[in-house]
Design an enzyme around this catalytic site. Sequence first.
Site, short mmCIF file in Angstrom:
data_model
loop_
_atom_site.label_atom_id
_atom_site.label_comp_id
_atom_site.label_asym_id
_atom_site.label_seq_id
_atom_site.Cartn_x
_atom_site.Cartn_y
_atom_site.Cartn_z
N CYS A 2 47.67 40.77 35.63
CA CYS A 2 47.74 41.84 34.64
C CYS A 2 46.35 42.13 34.11
CB CYS A 2 48.64 41.40 33.50
SG CYS A 2 50.21 40.76 34.09
N ARG A 27 44.93 45.97 38.49
CA ARG A 27 45.50 44.63 38.34
C ARG A 27 47.02 44.65 38.19
NH1 ARG A 27 42.70 40.20 35.98
NH2 ARG A 27 40.53 40.33 36.54
N TRP A 74 51.76 43.42 35.72
CA TRP A 74 52.31 43.21 37.06
C TRP A 74 53.37 42.14 36.85
CZ3 TRP A 74 53.02 39.30 40.62
CH2 TRP A 74 53.34 39.72 41.93
N ASN A 100 47.66 37.26 30.54
CA ASN A 100 47.56 37.32 31.99
C ASN A 100 47.70 35.90 32.49
OD1 ASN A 100 46.97 37.99 34.61
ND2 ASN A 100 44.76 38.14 34.29
N GLY A 101 48.57 35.68 33.46
CA GLY A 101 48.76 34.32 33.98
C GLY A 101 50.21 33.92 33.89
N GLU A 480 44.76 42.94 60.56
CA GLU A 480 44.40 43.79 59.41
C GLU A 480 45.10 45.15 59.51
OE1 GLU A 480 43.23 43.81 56.62
OE2 GLU A 480 42.05 45.60 56.19
N LYS A 484 47.71 46.63 56.79
CA LYS A 484 47.48 47.90 56.10
C LYS A 484 48.70 48.80 56.19
CE LYS A 484 44.29 47.24 54.95
NZ LYS A 484 43.76 46.49 53.84
N GLU A 487 51.54 47.50 54.01
CA GLU A 487 51.41 47.58 52.55
C GLU A 487 51.46 49.00 52.01
OE1 GLU A 487 46.68 46.27 52.44
OE2 GLU A 487 47.90 45.82 50.72
N HIS A 503 54.60 34.51 74.45
CA HIS A 503 55.10 33.32 73.76
C HIS A 503 56.14 33.67 72.69
CE1 HIS A 503 52.19 30.92 75.89
NE2 HIS A 503 51.28 31.84 75.59
N LYS A 602 45.90 45.23 42.81
CA LYS A 602 44.63 45.15 43.53
C LYS A 602 44.07 43.74 43.53
CE LYS A 602 41.00 46.87 45.56
NZ LYS A 602 41.23 46.96 47.00
C1 F6R Z 1 44.98 44.17 51.35
C2 F6R Z 1 44.34 43.62 50.18
C3 F6R Z 1 44.58 42.19 49.85
C4 F6R Z 1 43.27 41.53 49.41
C5 F6R Z 1 43.52 40.09 48.98
C6 F6R Z 1 42.23 39.37 48.62
O1 F6R Z 1 44.69 45.52 51.52
O2 F6R Z 1 43.66 44.30 49.47
O3 F6R Z 1 45.14 41.51 50.92
O4 F6R Z 1 42.37 41.58 50.47
O5 F6R Z 1 44.37 40.08 47.87
O6 F6R Z 1 41.57 40.00 47.59
P1 F6R Z 1 40.05 39.75 47.29
O7 F6R Z 1 39.28 40.20 48.47
O8 F6R Z 1 39.77 40.54 46.06
O9 F6R Z 1 39.89 38.27 47.07
#
Ligand code: F6R
Length: 607
Positions: A2, A27, A74, A100-101, A480, A484, A487, A503, A602
């Site tokens: 949060c 956040r 969040w 937060n937490g 990756e 993407k 998500e 496999h 994020k």
């Molecule tokens: C995916 C994404 C997340 C972050 C992950 C690590 O698009 O953004 O998977 O890569 O939460 O976050 P950071 O890089 O901020 O430690």
Amino acid sequence: MCGIVGYIGKNEAKDYLLDGLETLEYRGYDSAGIAVLNKEKISTAKTVGRVEHLRKEEAERPVHGSVGIGHTRWATHGGVLERNTHPHHDKSKEFYVVHNGIIENYEEIKEFLSKQGYEFYSDTDTEVVPNLVHFHYQKTGNVLSAFQAAVQTLRGAYALVLLSSHDSENLYAAKLSSPLALGVGKDELFIGSDALPVAGHTQDVVFLEDGEIAVVNTEGYRIVDITTKKSIERATEVIEIDSGDGDLGDFPDFMSKEIHETPATVRSAMLGRLRADEQIVKLGGLELVEDQLQFIDRIIIIACGTSYYAGMVGEYLLEEIAGIPVEVQQASEFRYRQEPLSRSTAVLVVSQSGETADSIAALKKLEGSGILKLGIVNAPGSTLARMTDAGVYCHAGPEKAVASTKAFVAQVTVFVLIALKLAKNYPKFSEVVKALNVIPQQIEEVLKLEKDIAKIAKEYAHHNDFLYIGRRYAYPVAMEGALKIKEISYIHAEGFAGGEMKHGPLALIDESFPTFAIALSNDMDEKSFSNMQEIHARNGKIVTLVDDKNSPSAKLAQDIIVIPKTIEPLQPLLSSVATYLFAYHAAKELGRDIDKPRNLAKSVTVE
Ligand code: F6R
């Protein structure tokens, strides 16, 4: 996960609180609220949804006062409902808290307080905190000691800010395993769950450490140890943070803007670091530990999500170019592993935000071990940037879309630079330098393919599943790419190393289960082609990413995307951008909320 803000000063608190919450929306964006104190009365504005809704809500029922706290949520405990929205208050509305937490022992505390006649209105863990403060305040009549006593009881992780109708002169903050920054202005003090919201107001910032409480007011701050209650002296540091170009320009959303920023991202990550003519890589952030680096014979890369996949590319790069054995681990696993580490091992954390809880915990585990802690971090002044012994900033600028794109490209670029820096007698050094220099222009070429990629993505967007495959450097990009698309479009997708198909994953393939195959030119061509034949033979549709439209792999595909050629170690810098455009346009076709996908935030600041 949060976002927290707090303000005490001479101006309307809500102005900073609402702007700050908007900055912190990365956040969490389930619900948001503020509480403002005016003449011993605390008024709140709360809403489910985004900060823009909160603004409207506040405009309809304005709150006034020059002391206040705010929160963007969040959800962890309890659904996304107004009653669970912070700030939370005690039964008599004298104490308001943003958190937060996670308070791990909240049920125990709730049971104790219930026995004392306290009642609860929300499903959150946070609500016990203002009630516990209230409980202690009855005994002492002192807000600080009541807060101190309450915080001492809490187990788990928290960044807390307390506002009390008994004290219009101070705000109270506490921290354990969840960051909290205080920005000191002239006659005003700003609080943020990171330095970003504070940055637009002052550069003088102090970060609370674990186990500390801060009492803040218009004259500054006082820090005390939660347990010993002794004062702790800590001066502010000057933080230069670019709080981000909030302007979308002509872009419809931040993800699109950030994908289009990738050429500039590579340029910026290389700027002043790669002297192509002299074949020199200069990484100021590593200079301090250059001697130590000579003795490192193993590197463990730790990261989460996209940063983890950048770490996988880094593994291949460091092994091939620098000749150092590397292992990549998810921070969430590393933190709990009983792994013997020798002093000749360095741990390298990769993070965009620098605030990821698992990565922070992983580094904490190394405290006092003498293991060299390195970082590739994007956010300057972040917790991870401060925790590492040395590191290299990505210089990608703030990334606002929840789905990471330009940060991955920057991280991989930095890995190339580090690999070159640590290379001893790498025969293809100049070839890599030469190729790296033209990568920004080549990414621009990939971006020009957007219309074609969008057309293909739209055709496939209505499938329920997608497989992404690649070999060697293309394997992390497949992972990756799959992350993407899942998500932002919510299409189920899996990334696999091409060699793994037989496999297990091959069982999934039929006409309704398409594959995105990354088959760029390298000495794995024939192997990639075999994988595609296997898929083709089972009626699987294939979108192939190639750099040669006449390659055999291209011939087996229903659709091809042709990107420029580069050397294999740099291919992820081009192929990732193509997968980003593909995922973006699939999500667009499905009408998804691209910058703020459901259930995500994020920065993952809780475990
Ligand atoms: C995916 C994404 C997340 C972050 C992950 C690590 O698009 O953004 O998977 O890569 O939460 O976050 P950071 O890089 O901020 O430690």
